[in-house]
Design an enzyme around this catalytic site. Structure first.
Site, PDB file in Angstrom:
ATOM      1  N   ARG A  56       0.828  -1.197   0.000  1.00 37.87           N
ATOM      2  CA  ARG A  56       0.000   0.000   0.000  1.00 37.87           C
ATOM      3  C   ARG A  56       0.869   1.256   0.000  1.00 37.87           C
ATOM      4  O   ARG A  56       1.913   1.293   0.634  1.00 37.87           O
ATOM      5  CB  ARG A  56      -0.918   0.016   1.214  1.00 37.87           C
ATOM      6  CG  ARG A  56      -2.062  -0.959   1.176  1.00 37.87           C
ATOM      7  CD  ARG A  56      -2.965  -0.795   2.375  1.00 37.87           C
ATOM      8  NE  ARG A  56      -2.239  -0.954   3.641  1.00 37.87           N
ATOM      9  CZ  ARG A  56      -1.816   0.051   4.393  1.00 37.87           C
ATOM     10  NH1 ARG A  56      -2.060   1.296   4.031  1.00 37.87           N
ATOM     11  NH2 ARG A  56      -1.157  -0.182   5.515  1.00 37.87           N
ATOM     12  N   LYS A  93      -8.367  -2.798   0.600  1.00 37.11           N
ATOM     13  CA  LYS A  93      -8.368  -1.873   1.726  1.00 37.11           C
ATOM     14  C   LYS A  93      -9.222  -0.634   1.459  1.00 37.11           C
ATOM     15  O   LYS A  93      -9.669   0.028   2.406  1.00 37.11           O
ATOM     16  CB  LYS A  93      -6.934  -1.471   2.088  1.00 37.11           C
ATOM     17  CG  LYS A  93      -6.138  -2.613   2.722  1.00 37.11           C
ATOM     18  CD  LYS A  93      -6.846  -3.185   3.959  1.00 37.11           C
ATOM     19  CE  LYS A  93      -5.969  -4.201   4.682  1.00 37.11           C
ATOM     20  NZ  LYS A  93      -6.693  -4.878   5.780  1.00 37.11           N
ATOM     21  N   HIS A  97     -10.417  -4.150  12.308  1.00 40.68           N
ATOM     22  CA  HIS A  97      -9.294  -4.753  11.592  1.00 40.68           C
ATOM     23  C   HIS A  97      -8.780  -5.895  12.457  1.00 40.68           C
ATOM     24  O   HIS A  97      -7.875  -5.723  13.275  1.00 40.68           O
ATOM     25  CB  HIS A  97      -8.205  -3.704  11.360  1.00 40.68           C
ATOM     26  CG  HIS A  97      -7.124  -4.155  10.437  1.00 40.68           C
ATOM     27  ND1 HIS A  97      -5.836  -3.691  10.497  1.00 40.68           N
ATOM     28  CD2 HIS A  97      -7.138  -5.043   9.403  1.00 40.68           C
ATOM     29  CE1 HIS A  97      -5.105  -4.263   9.567  1.00 40.68           C
ATOM     30  NE2 HIS A  97      -5.862  -5.085   8.892  1.00 40.68           N
ATOM     31  N   SER A 128       0.977  -6.437  12.047  1.00 35.56           N
ATOM     32  CA  SER A 128       1.771  -7.445  11.350  1.00 35.56           C
ATOM     33  C   SER A 128       2.854  -8.030  12.259  1.00 35.56           C
ATOM     34  O   SER A 128       3.558  -7.296  12.961  1.00 35.56           O
ATOM     35  CB  SER A 128       2.425  -6.812  10.122  1.00 35.56           C
ATOM     36  OG  SER A 128       3.199  -7.751   9.423  1.00 35.56           O
ATOM     37  N   LYS A 148      -1.729 -12.659  14.598  1.00 36.39           N
ATOM     38  CA  LYS A 148      -3.182 -12.569  14.427  1.00 36.39           C
ATOM     39  C   LYS A 148      -3.724 -13.725  13.585  1.00 36.39           C
ATOM     40  O   LYS A 148      -4.686 -14.393  13.970  1.00 36.39           O
ATOM     41  CB  LYS A 148      -3.524 -11.227  13.773  1.00 36.39           C
ATOM     42  CG  LYS A 148      -5.017 -10.987  13.555  1.00 36.39           C
ATOM     43  CD  LYS A 148      -5.268  -9.623  12.919  1.00 36.39           C
ATOM     44  CE  LYS A 148      -4.668  -9.544  11.537  1.00 36.39           C
ATOM     45  NZ  LYS A 148      -5.141  -8.367  10.777  1.00 36.39           N
ATOM     46  N   THR A 149      -3.111 -13.955  12.435  1.00 42.65           N
ATOM     47  CA  THR A 149      -3.575 -15.034  11.543  1.00 42.65           C
ATOM     48  C   THR A 149      -3.298 -16.397  12.163  1.00 42.65           C
ATOM     49  O   THR A 149      -4.152 -17.289  12.154  1.00 42.65           O
ATOM     50  CB  THR A 149      -2.884 -14.921  10.167  1.00 42.65           C
ATOM     51  OG1 THR A 149      -3.211 -13.660   9.586  1.00 42.65           O
ATOM     52  CG2 THR A 149      -3.350 -16.028   9.239  1.00 42.65           C
ATOM     53  N   ASP A 152      -9.239 -10.963   8.664  1.00 43.07           N
ATOM     54  CA  ASP A 152      -8.760  -9.595   8.543  1.00 43.07           C
ATOM     55  C   ASP A 152      -9.773  -8.495   8.838  1.00 43.07           C
ATOM     56  O   ASP A 152      -9.430  -7.509   9.486  1.00 43.07           O
ATOM     57  CB  ASP A 152      -8.210  -9.380   7.132  1.00 43.07           C
ATOM     58  CG  ASP A 152      -7.308  -8.168   7.037  1.00 43.07           C
ATOM     59  OD1 ASP A 152      -6.524  -7.927   7.963  1.00 43.07           O
ATOM     60  OD2 ASP A 152      -7.394  -7.451   6.029  1.00 43.07           O
ATOM     61  N   ARG A 158       2.378 -11.710  -1.556  1.00 41.33           N
ATOM     62  CA  ARG A 158       1.031 -12.010  -1.086  1.00 41.33           C
ATOM     63  C   ARG A 158       0.336 -13.060  -1.958  1.00 41.33           C
ATOM     64  O   ARG A 158       0.697 -13.263  -3.111  1.00 41.33           O
ATOM     65  CB  ARG A 158       0.174 -10.740  -1.119  1.00 41.33           C
ATOM     66  CG  ARG A 158       0.604  -9.650  -0.150  1.00 41.33           C
ATOM     67  CD  ARG A 158      -0.059  -9.822   1.186  1.00 41.33           C
ATOM     68  NE  ARG A 158       0.283  -8.768   2.135  1.00 41.33           N
ATOM     69  CZ  ARG A 158      -0.321  -8.609   3.299  1.00 41.33           C
ATOM     70  NH1 ARG A 158      -1.303  -9.422   3.650  1.00 41.33           N
ATOM     71  NH2 ARG A 158       0.046  -7.660   4.130  1.00 41.33           N
TER      72      ARG A 158
END
Length: 521
Positions: A54, A195, A214, A232, A236-237, A251, A316
């Site tokens: 981004r 996003k 988020h 990041s 989290k994942t 997400d 990604r």
């Protein structure tokens, strides 16, 4: 030729218009047009060129009369005039003439009470494949009756001229909340589309009493939902992918009065250093129908080298949530979260591995959105660097942080949810907390076992720290106990506490009770 109403956007004379093609058709189109190649697993692989992530400095919001007083203007939400946006829009529309156009009509928001419809217009088949897999896909009847709430136009081949267009570079991501249009040009990084949809939902949903988040979310066999916030590298994942719980999403979610729901129908996962051993679900999702960005591939065998970051550190893959074996395909839970977890990776080694937060502390640590960069991860970084991202999603929040924080407090209180701060980072031993220990603490928080422990107050951060947890050595629960040099521990704790206090000064709309709930410098 059917144009599906593109004329109302000003897009005329396309050479062809394709609407909601299947992943197979879009993959064929992308290959024929030279947009990418196939991997040995059947995934479509593309290179996004100059922009591999981004571009925060190139994002703008149209400063129109209807939204001027709502937006939290500043470093993140940069204004652009209506006149400049309209001029740029006309140039992009002219650019799209005499080109093939790919349309995806779909939805964001799994709870039908809060679903918003998005029309995404692409010049690239590969980007259309991406958003087809990332958003929620319509049934044949829904497609026949489709009427968009918002339109996203992505034209990466159009390069802005900063001197003429008053942009910061050749790329621009501009949201016109009043006209319900998002314009993305100059960048092929597909995450800008995803996003931008999230930024729209963050503007719309609070008006409907829904907290946009988020975060990742999962659900247990008893219908008990949990949400995981984290920047990041905090886990989290990984931690939300629990073999004993179904993944709602990884997400973007909304917390309504009677549900928690995924905005999306897919996942967008990092690929750097990916392995079948550490992330089997993501690894196995890289197959036909997935879009892979900026991963190095052997030109002959078409095998990936996930450890090679020469194209991008932020490599990604986008894929539909059905590619995950333990996914909740409805995308929602009809019960609200009972457990809220804030994840951080503290490189200072002073935050407790898990702590329970009261209402005001929850608001404080939610707004702070803390983690830390490690020494050695960037040139010149010799000491841990505190990193704060408002509400764990600062780049995507158009409204003042107090709006989201107040909504979180209200939702937590109404649901009777427990809020925990979990440090997946380091302690005084100099070693990172074992994943198995963190999983044990998260499990104990989810099943209520942690509440059986005795709790003590942390001397610097004021949070309530359990002294025991099943499956975790007692000596790891209290940060000070892991340090041989207590003076060094106190110095580091005071240093981090001061960083929190200094960062929080910018939140001028927070109550005195919330400010006082933070660390003491």
């Amino acid at each position: 030729m059917e144009t599906y109403g593109l004329e109302k956007l000003g897009i005329i004379n396309p050479t062809a218009v394709y609407r909601n093609l299947t992943p197979a058709q879009l993959t064929e189109k992308a290959l024929f047009r030279g947009e990418g190649t196939l991997s040995n697993t059947g995934a479509l692989v593309v290179k996004t060129g100059k922009y591999t992530g981004r571009s925060a400095n190139d994002k703008f919001i149209v400063d129109s009369e209807g939204v001027h007083d709502e937006i939290a203007w500043g470093k993140v939400n940069k204004p652009i005039s209506q006149e400049l946006f309209d001029a740029l829009y006309e140039k992009v529309i002219a650019y799209l003439q005499n080109r093939e156009i790919f349309i995806f009509d779909g939805f964001a928001g799994a709870d039908p009470k809060y679903t918003k419809s998005f029309r995404v217009v692409n010049e690239l088949a590969s980007q259309n494949l991406f958003i087809h897999q990332l958003l929620r896909r319509p049934t044949a009847q829904e497609l026949a009756d489709f009427k968009e709430d918002y339109t996203v136009i992505a034209a990466p081949g159009f390069k802005c001229i900063p001197e003429r267009d008053k942009t910061n570079s050749e790329a621009a991501i501009v949201i016109d909340y009043e006209k319900h249009i998002v314009l993305i040009c100059g960048s092929q990084y597909a995450g800008e589309i995803k996003k931008s949809v999230f930024s729209v939902m963050n503007y719309i949903l609070p008006k409907n009493g829904v907290l946009p988040m988020h975060c990742s979310a999962n659900i247990g066999d008893e219908g008990d939902a949990a949400v995981f916030f984290g920047l990041s590298g905090t886990g989290k994942t990984t931690l939300s992918a629990d073999p004993n719980r179904k993944l709602i999403g990884d997400d973007e979610h909304g917390w309504a009065d009677d549900s928690v729901f995924n905005f999306e129908g897919g996942c967008y996962a990092k690929c750097i250093n990916l392995s079948a051993e550490n992330e089997p679900d993501i690894y196995n999702a890289i197959r036909f129908g997935a879009l892979v960005e900026n991963v190095v591939m052997d030109p002959d065998t078409r095998e990936f080298d996930f450890d090679d970051d020469s194209l991008a550190v932020n490599s990604r893959v986008g894929y539909p949530v059905e590619y995950i074996s333990n996914a909740e395909l409805s995308g929602m839970s009809t019960s609200v979260p009972k457990t809220v977890i804030f994840l951080t990776a503290d490189a200072y080694g002073v935050l407790p591995p898990i702590s329970k937060l009261d209402k005001n502390q929850a608001m404080y640590y939610f707004v702070s959105g803390f983690t830390s960069k490690l020494a050695g991860t960037e040139i010149g970084v010799k000491e841990p660097v505190p990193t704060f991202s408002t509400c764990f999603g600062e780049p995507f929040l158009p409204l003042d942080p107090s709006v989201y924080a107040s909504m979180l407090a209200e939702k937590v209180e109404k649901a009777g949810a427990s809020v925990y701060l979990v440090n997946t980072g380091w302690n005084g031993t100099g070693k990172r907390m074992k994943l198995s220990y963190t999983r044990a603490m998260v499990t104990a928080a989810l099943n209520g076992e942690l509440l059986k422990s005795e709790f003590v107050s942390d001397p610097y951060f004021g949070v309530s720290v359990p002294t025991t947890c099943p499956g975790v050595p007692d000596e790891l629960m209290i940060p000070a106990n892991t340090w041989e040099n207590k003076d060094e521990y106190e110095a580091k704790a005071k240093q981090l506490a001061a960083s929190f206090v200094e960062n929080f000064k910018k939140y001028t709309h927070m109550s005195e009770e919330v400010v006082n709930a933070g660390p003491k410098a």
